[in-house]
Motif scaffolding. Structure first.
Motif, mmCIF file in Angstrom:
data_model
loop_
_atom_site.group_PDB
_atom_site.id
_atom_site.type_symbol
_atom_site.label_atom_id
_atom_site.label_comp_id
_atom_site.label_asym_id
_atom_site.label_seq_id
_atom_site.Cartn_x
_atom_site.Cartn_y
_atom_site.Cartn_z
ATOM 1 N N ALA A 181 0.898 -1.199 0.037
ATOM 2 C CA ALA A 181 -0.060 -0.106 0.118
ATOM 3 C C ALA A 181 0.886 1.328 -0.065
ATOM 4 C CB ALA A 181 -0.789 -0.176 1.227
ATOM 5 N N PHE A 182 0.513 2.228 -0.604
ATOM 6 C CA PHE A 182 1.219 3.401 -0.602
ATOM 7 C C PHE A 182 0.451 4.616 0.271
ATOM 8 C CE2 PHE A 182 1.902 2.892 -5.659
ATOM 9 C CZ PHE A 182 2.555 1.699 -5.253
ATOM 10 N N GLU A 183 1.517 5.229 1.206
ATOM 11 C CA GLU A 183 1.101 6.127 2.197
ATOM 12 C C GLU A 183 2.119 7.372 1.819
ATOM 13 O OE1 GLU A 183 1.482 4.424 5.617
ATOM 14 O OE2 GLU A 183 0.998 2.598 4.787
ATOM 15 N N GLY A 184 2.266 8.331 2.739
ATOM 16 C CA GLY A 184 3.181 9.312 2.451
ATOM 17 C C GLY A 184 2.744 10.620 1.660
ATOM 18 N N TRP A 185 3.791 11.022 0.877
ATOM 19 C CA TRP A 185 3.529 11.973 -0.101
ATOM 20 C C TRP A 185 3.094 11.364 -1.591
ATOM 21 C CZ3 TRP A 185 2.036 17.035 0.027
ATOM 22 C CH2 TRP A 185 2.447 17.890 1.100
ATOM 23 N N ASN A 186 2.387 11.607 -2.073
ATOM 24 C CA ASN A 186 1.873 10.937 -3.336
ATOM 25 C C ASN A 186 1.501 12.159 -4.451
ATOM 26 O OD1 ASN A 186 1.565 7.816 -3.087
ATOM 27 N ND2 ASN A 186 1.229 8.649 -1.228
ATOM 28 N N GLY A 187 1.883 11.840 -5.725
ATOM 29 C CA GLY A 187 1.291 12.934 -6.610
ATOM 30 C C GLY A 187 -0.120 12.338 -7.307
ATOM 31 N N THR A 188 -0.836 13.515 -7.590
ATOM 32 C CA THR A 188 -2.088 13.286 -8.286
ATOM 33 C C THR A 188 -2.011 14.033 -9.492
ATOM 34 O OG1 THR A 188 -3.000 15.566 -7.332
ATOM 35 C CG2 THR A 188 -2.957 13.549 -5.970
ATOM 36 N N ASN A 189 -3.337 14.212 -10.163
ATOM 37 C CA ASN A 189 -3.275 14.505 -11.497
ATOM 38 C C ASN A 189 -3.146 16.016 -11.809
ATOM 39 O OD1 ASN A 189 -5.831 15.037 -10.482
ATOM 40 N ND2 ASN A 189 -6.747 14.871 -12.612
ATOM 41 N N ASP A 190 -3.101 16.746 -10.466
ATOM 42 C CA ASP A 190 -2.925 18.179 -10.493
ATOM 43 C C ASP A 190 -2.490 18.719 -9.226
ATOM 44 O OD1 ASP A 190 -5.147 17.745 -8.702
ATOM 45 O OD2 ASP A 190 -6.596 19.059 -9.565
ATOM 46 N N GLY A 191 -1.739 17.912 -8.358
ATOM 47 C CA GLY A 191 -0.901 18.400 -7.218
ATOM 48 C C GLY A 191 -0.688 17.190 -6.429
ATOM 49 N N ALA A 192 -0.737 17.215 -5.120
ATOM 50 C CA ALA A 192 -0.137 16.168 -4.113
ATOM 51 C C ALA A 192 -0.871 16.250 -2.926
ATOM 52 C CB ALA A 192 1.353 16.672 -3.744
ATOM 53 N N ILE A 193 -0.873 14.773 -2.421
ATOM 54 C CA ILE A 193 -1.473 14.651 -1.195
ATOM 55 C C ILE A 193 -0.734 13.871 0.024
ATOM 56 C CG2 ILE A 193 -2.558 12.586 -2.205
ATOM 57 C CD1 ILE A 193 -5.197 13.206 -0.661
ATOM 58 N N LEU A 194 -0.865 14.119 1.146
ATOM 59 C CA LEU A 194 -0.096 13.495 2.066
ATOM 60 C C LEU A 194 -0.962 12.518 2.917
ATOM 61 C CD1 LEU A 194 2.308 12.744 4.027
ATOM 62 C CD2 LEU A 194 1.630 14.684 5.408
ATOM 63 N N LEU A 195 -0.980 11.400 2.790
ATOM 64 C CA LEU A 195 -1.966 10.504 3.587
ATOM 65 C C LEU A 195 -1.048 9.485 4.800
ATOM 66 C CD1 LEU A 195 -4.135 9.160 0.970
ATOM 67 C CD2 LEU A 195 -4.801 10.934 2.786
ATOM 68 N N GLY A 196 -1.502 9.276 5.775
ATOM 69 C CA GLY A 196 -0.847 8.903 6.857
ATOM 70 C C GLY A 196 -0.851 7.364 7.232
ATOM 71 N N GLN A 197 -2.291 6.885 6.974
ATOM 72 C CA GLN A 197 -2.569 5.483 7.894
ATOM 73 C C GLN A 197 -1.815 4.328 7.057
ATOM 74 O OE1 GLN A 197 -6.793 5.692 7.809
ATOM 75 N NE2 GLN A 197 -6.663 5.904 10.088
ATOM 76 N N PRO A 198 -1.113 3.373 7.842
ATOM 77 C CA PRO A 198 -0.867 3.521 9.267
ATOM 78 C C PRO A 198 0.270 4.301 9.577
ATOM 79 C CG PRO A 198 -0.214 1.337 8.608
ATOM 80 C CD PRO A 198 -0.815 2.140 7.513
ATOM 81 N N ILE A 199 1.395 4.287 9.007
ATOM 82 C CA ILE A 199 2.595 5.100 9.163
ATOM 83 C C ILE A 199 3.111 6.125 8.407
ATOM 84 C CG2 ILE A 199 3.324 3.072 10.778
ATOM 85 C CD1 ILE A 199 5.243 2.142 8.597
ATOM 86 N N GLY A 200 2.815 6.289 7.357
ATOM 87 C CA GLY A 200 3.128 6.954 6.325
ATOM 88 C C GLY A 200 3.351 8.680 6.473
#
Length: 316
Positions: free
Chosen positions: A167-186
């Motif tokens: 699974a991917f967490e932490g900072w991720n690129g999107t189609n127009d920006g970025a998103i930081l998601l944490g669960q469970p340790i990102g």
């Protein structure tokens, strides 16, 4: 929210290039200070059996002030790439015993300096991706007792965190920006902190980002930054806007979210059962169809009814 591409699981997150890490490295920046006889080094674990190298001991985190500036750098694999050009995270904590050393969890980016109670401190990084260990170890010239602050400045290309289940967490690129998601340790890919649900804290999250962003096709639109708590301010300076969010209730770090993208912001309010009025913000992907946008606006109009019903079940 911007479109995300990902593995078929509950966190549908896009890919970002991973900054290469030196497995098992200990990158010291200066010599540790001599420790007082009665001081201790805080444990580099919170004792979580599922994530034994995540979380830290010896202190209780009280508050985080996270301030960062993000800018897009291009497009790769159908997703926007970006850098954090400057950032400072200040943790206010309470030492549970006199500490001459303590640690935080921090994955990726480049640490530029650490201060404790405003005084420069020595630091090192102990990194072993295979063991899910990403420690920022701080050694203080004078042991800290009681309440103290530690400020970490850093910058660079943020990374996504890949769990052992893929699974991917932490900072991720999107189609127009970025998103930081944490669960469970990102969340440790976003800022240094005590990355364990057992150590909740309050948060101020300040993000400076472009006022206008383009998606991967080059279509521009007004940008916004969504995060936790209440929106405290939105300050425009030239072609950039700083969004400041404040979470006044203690929260586990895995719940922190920062979303940067082309959003249409729907501002409103909800009147509670006791006639208190609270603000609401809904962030709608600017790239959605008119039909989908109408559906979202209709759902937003139901927030007050939904909230009052939840109050009838769980209380004020």
């Amino acid at each position: 929210m911007p479109r995300l591409t990902s593995p078929a699981r509950r966190r549908l997150i896009a890919t970002l290039p991973i900054t290469a890490l030196l497995a098992g490295s200990l990158l010291a920046t200066s010599l540790p200070a001599a420790a007082a006889d009665d001081s201790v080094a805080g444990p580099r674990t919170s004792g979580d059996p599922m994530f034994p190298n995540i979380g830290n001991g010896g202190y209780d985190a009280l508050d985080y002030d996270v301030s960062l500036s993000w800018s897009p750098t291009g497009v790769a694999d159908g997703l926007v790439t970006g850098d954090i050009t400057t950032a400072t995270t200040t943790m206010t904590a309470r030492a549970l015993a006199p500490l001459h050393e303590f640690s935080l969890d921090f994955e990726g980016m480049t640490v530029e300096g650490v201060t404790v109670n405003g005084v420069p401190a020595s630091w090192s990084r102990d990194i072993d991706p295979a063991a899910e260990k990403f420690k920022l170890i701080v050694t203080v010239p004078t042991p800290v007792e009681g309440e103290f602050t530690v400020a970490v400045t850093y910058s660079g290309t943020p990374v996504r965190h890949v769990d052992s289940d893929g699974a991917f967490e932490g900072w991720n690129g999107t189609n127009d920006g970025a998103i930081l998601l944490g669960q469970p340790i990102g969340t440790m890919a976003g800022f240094p902190h005590n990355n364990t649900p057992s150590d909740k804290a309050t948060y101020t999250i300040s993000v400076d980002a472009p006022s206008v962003l383009a998606n991967v096709s080059g279509v521009q639109g007004d940008a916004a930054v969504a995060s936790n708590g209440e929106l405290q301010s939105k300050t425009v300076s030239g072609e950039r806007t700083t969004w400041v969010w404040r979470q006044d209730k203690q929260m586990a770090s895995e719940l922190v979210v920062i979303a940067i993208g082309r959003f249409e912001v729907i501002e409103g309010s909800v009147t509670l059962t006791d006639n208190r009025v609270i603000p609401s913000w809904s962030f709608m992907d600017a790239g959605l169809s008119d039909t989908n946008k109408t559906t979202i606006r209709n759902r937003v109009a139901q927030l007050e009814t939904i909230t009052r019903n939840l109050e009838s079940i769980y209380g004020p």
